[in-house]
Design a protein around this motif. Structure first.
Motif, PDB file in Angstrom:
ATOM      1  N   LEU A   1       9.065   2.318  -7.373  1.00 31.96           N
ATOM      2  CA  LEU A   1      10.124   1.446  -7.882  1.00 31.96           C
ATOM      3  C   LEU A   1       9.868  -0.005  -7.505  1.00 31.96           C
ATOM      4  O   LEU A   1      10.193  -0.920  -8.271  1.00 31.96           O
ATOM      5  CB  LEU A   1      11.481   1.916  -7.347  1.00 31.96           C
ATOM      6  CG  LEU A   1      11.987   3.239  -7.943  1.00 31.96           C
ATOM      7  CD1 LEU A   1      13.194   3.758  -7.167  1.00 31.96           C
ATOM      8  CD2 LEU A   1      12.351   3.053  -9.411  1.00 31.96           C
ATOM      9  N   LEU A   2       9.269  -0.245  -6.356  1.00 38.88           N
ATOM     10  CA  LEU A   2       8.877  -1.608  -5.990  1.00 38.88           C
ATOM     11  C   LEU A   2       7.782  -2.120  -6.924  1.00 38.88           C
ATOM     12  O   LEU A   2       7.788  -3.293  -7.330  1.00 38.88           O
ATOM     13  CB  LEU A   2       8.386  -1.654  -4.542  1.00 38.88           C
ATOM     14  CG  LEU A   2       9.437  -1.842  -3.449  1.00 38.88           C
ATOM     15  CD1 LEU A   2       8.778  -1.851  -2.080  1.00 38.88           C
ATOM     16  CD2 LEU A   2      10.219  -3.142  -3.667  1.00 38.88           C
ATOM     17  N   ALA A   3       6.830  -1.236  -7.267  1.00 40.45           N
ATOM     18  CA  ALA A   3       5.784  -1.618  -8.213  1.00 40.45           C
ATOM     19  C   ALA A   3       6.391  -1.990  -9.563  1.00 40.45           C
ATOM     20  O   ALA A   3       5.921  -2.916 -10.237  1.00 40.45           O
ATOM     21  CB  ALA A   3       4.784  -0.469  -8.383  1.00 40.45           C
ATOM     22  N   HIS A   4       7.450  -1.289  -9.941  1.00 39.25           N
ATOM     23  CA  HIS A   4       8.161  -1.598 -11.183  1.00 39.25           C
ATOM     24  C   HIS A   4       8.724  -3.012 -11.138  1.00 39.25           C
ATOM     25  O   HIS A   4       8.585  -3.792 -12.091  1.00 39.25           O
ATOM     26  CB  HIS A   4       9.284  -0.576 -11.396  1.00 39.25           C
ATOM     27  CG  HIS A   4      10.272  -0.950 -12.452  1.00 39.25           C
ATOM     28  ND1 HIS A   4      11.382  -1.721 -12.174  1.00 39.25           N
ATOM     29  CD2 HIS A   4      10.323  -0.675 -13.783  1.00 39.25           C
ATOM     30  CE1 HIS A   4      12.070  -1.892 -13.294  1.00 39.25           C
ATOM     31  NE2 HIS A   4      11.452  -1.275 -14.276  1.00 39.25           N
TER      32      HIS A   4
ATOM     33  N   ASN B   1      -1.564  -8.851  -7.631  1.00 38.37           N
ATOM     34  CA  ASN B   1      -2.273  -8.402  -6.436  1.00 38.37           C
ATOM     35  C   ASN B   1      -1.420  -7.457  -5.600  1.00 38.37           C
ATOM     36  O   ASN B   1      -1.909  -6.433  -5.097  1.00 38.37           O
ATOM     37  CB  ASN B   1      -2.706  -9.605  -5.597  1.00 38.37           C
ATOM     38  CG  ASN B   1      -3.775 -10.445  -6.270  1.00 38.37           C
ATOM     39  OD1 ASN B   1      -4.466  -9.964  -7.175  1.00 38.37           O
ATOM     40  ND2 ASN B   1      -3.920 -11.687  -5.857  1.00 38.37           N
ATOM     41  N   ALA B   2      -0.148  -7.792  -5.464  1.00 34.59           N
ATOM     42  CA  ALA B   2       0.754  -6.915  -4.720  1.00 34.59           C
ATOM     43  C   ALA B   2       0.931  -5.593  -5.459  1.00 34.59           C
ATOM     44  O   ALA B   2       0.986  -4.515  -4.837  1.00 34.59           O
ATOM     45  CB  ALA B   2       2.104  -7.598  -4.516  1.00 34.59           C
ATOM     46  N   GLY B   3       1.008  -5.660  -6.796  1.00 38.43           N
ATOM     47  CA  GLY B   3       1.160  -4.444  -7.586  1.00 38.43           C
ATOM     48  C   GLY B   3      -0.031  -3.525  -7.467  1.00 38.43           C
ATOM     49  O   GLY B   3       0.117  -2.293  -7.436  1.00 38.43           O
ATOM     50  N   LEU B   4      -1.240  -4.086  -7.389  1.00 39.42           N
ATOM     51  CA  LEU B   4      -2.439  -3.267  -7.221  1.00 39.42           C
ATOM     52  C   LEU B   4      -2.426  -2.540  -5.879  1.00 39.42           C
ATOM     53  O   LEU B   4      -2.815  -1.371  -5.790  1.00 39.42           O
ATOM     54  CB  LEU B   4      -3.687  -4.149  -7.329  1.00 39.42           C
ATOM     55  CG  LEU B   4      -4.009  -4.692  -8.726  1.00 39.42           C
ATOM     56  CD1 LEU B   4      -5.123  -5.732  -8.650  1.00 39.42           C
ATOM     57  CD2 LEU B   4      -4.404  -3.563  -9.664  1.00 39.42           C
TER      58      LEU B   4
END
Length: 345
Positions: free
Chosen positions: A81-84, A100-103
């Motif tokens: 959910l954070l990646a979302h 970068n954070a999403g990866l």
């Protein structure tokens, strides 16, 4: 389900209804960043994720690890959910920082290709519940419209007959399906940063399986894997399914402006802070679809503004409880499969 005539835009209103709503939302300051909220949320989710792995290591060879597998599924769900939120640019202003954070959060932490999922989710937001353009209602296994049911063949046609009963069992495979789809996406030339995505996905698999085999004997490791991935899949399915499933499925014949297209295909889920935490704020799905970059913490405050605006225009604004949202989704699946149960081929 179909879109009612009362929900269609009136004369001279196309393109203006959403603009007026957007101005009200902006004037209320609801599109501004919430760094404090996200700092606290990221800290808590990181503590849950790391703490669960620490508990896993401390327990060692124990049958209590099956309970840890369930807890780890919840941790994986919260990280997803954070990646979302990162994909929607809710946390950072910089696209590069968000990517970068999403990866790291998606690929490395939970084994989900951030680039593939972001592309898929962007297409969903552009045309929610559209049977030709929304990848979330493509007839891969489940059928979401009578037209899809009539054209179905093979496995989807067989599953479609009993899909309401098979929905939750099939969700147990969703965690593995997302990983398989992530690795398949690495073969697409259109996927950006393929080398980095592949390295991070590979790192996740090696670390995840290595941890299981290091701490548990093979039979328990396999059982842990099965329980963890099954619960993770069900958690994700129960988070995303209440938002659109059972709402009108659009076709090429449906010509709606942006406001109506987003509101009429979405459903809010009531339930207070517990539901909001469990669903990562996606229970305010109508507001999220209208303003995807709005920080999750502001969606609740936007709700009365959006609801009143829709009421003034005669647009259906749908809300219900969590269990009822699942019930509506299952009833829709059951109705779509009815013609297939009558005619067996």
């Amino acid at each position: 389900m179909t879109v009612t005539e009362t929900s269609r835009p009136g004369s001279g209103q196309r393109g203006s209804d959403y603009a007026r709503l957007s101005r009200r939302i902006a004037q209320a300051g609801l599109l501004e960043r919430r760094p404090g909220y996200y700092a606290a949320r990221i800290t808590l989710v990181a503590a849950l994720f790391a703490g669960t792995w620490a508990l896993f290591a401390a327990l060692g060879d124990s049958w209590w690890q099956l309970a840890v597998a369930v807890l780890l599924a919840a941790a994986f769900g919260q990280v997803t959910l954070l990646a979302h939120d990162l994909a929607h640019g809710q946390i950072f202003r910089s696209r590069r920082t968000s990517r970068n954070a999403g990866l790291i959060v998606g690929n490395l932490a939970v084994g989900l290709s951030y680039g593939w999922w972001m592309d898929k989710h962007t297409r969903h937001h552009a045309n929610p519940n559209h049977e030709d353009h929304d990848p979330d209602v493509s007839p891969d296994f489940l059928l979401w419209s009578e037209r899809q049911a009539a054209a179905s063949k093979g496995l989807p046609r067989f599953i479609g007959r009993y899909q309401a009963w098979l929905f939750f069992p099939l969700l147990t495979l969703e965690g593995v399906n997302l990983k398989v789809s992530s690795f398949r996406a690495l073969r697409r030339p259109t996927l950006k940063n393929r080398a980095i995505e592949g390295a991070l996905l590979g790192g996740h698999v090696l670390a995840y399986l290595g941890a299981l085999l290091l701490v548990l004997p093979l039979p328990k490791a396999l059982l842990f894997f099965a329980v963890h991935q099954a619960c993770y899949g069900v958690y994700l399915g129960c988070t995303f399914a209440p938002n659109h499933k059972g709402m009108p499925v659009l076709t090429a014949e449906d010509e709606l402006d942006f406001l109506r297209k987003q509101v009429l295909t979405s459903r809010n889920v009531r339930g207070g802070h517990l539901v909001t935490t469990a669903l990562g704020g996606l229970n305010y799905q109508i507001e999220h679809h209208l303003f995807p970059s709005m920080p999750t913490a502001n969606l609740r405050r936007a709700r009365p503004i959006v609801r009143d605006h829709c009421a003034s225009l005669g647009i259906d604004y749908v809300e219900c409880g969590l269990l009822e949202s699942w019930g509506q989704a299952l009833r829709h699946l059951h109705e779509v499969g009815r013609p297939l149960r009558r005619v067996r081929t």
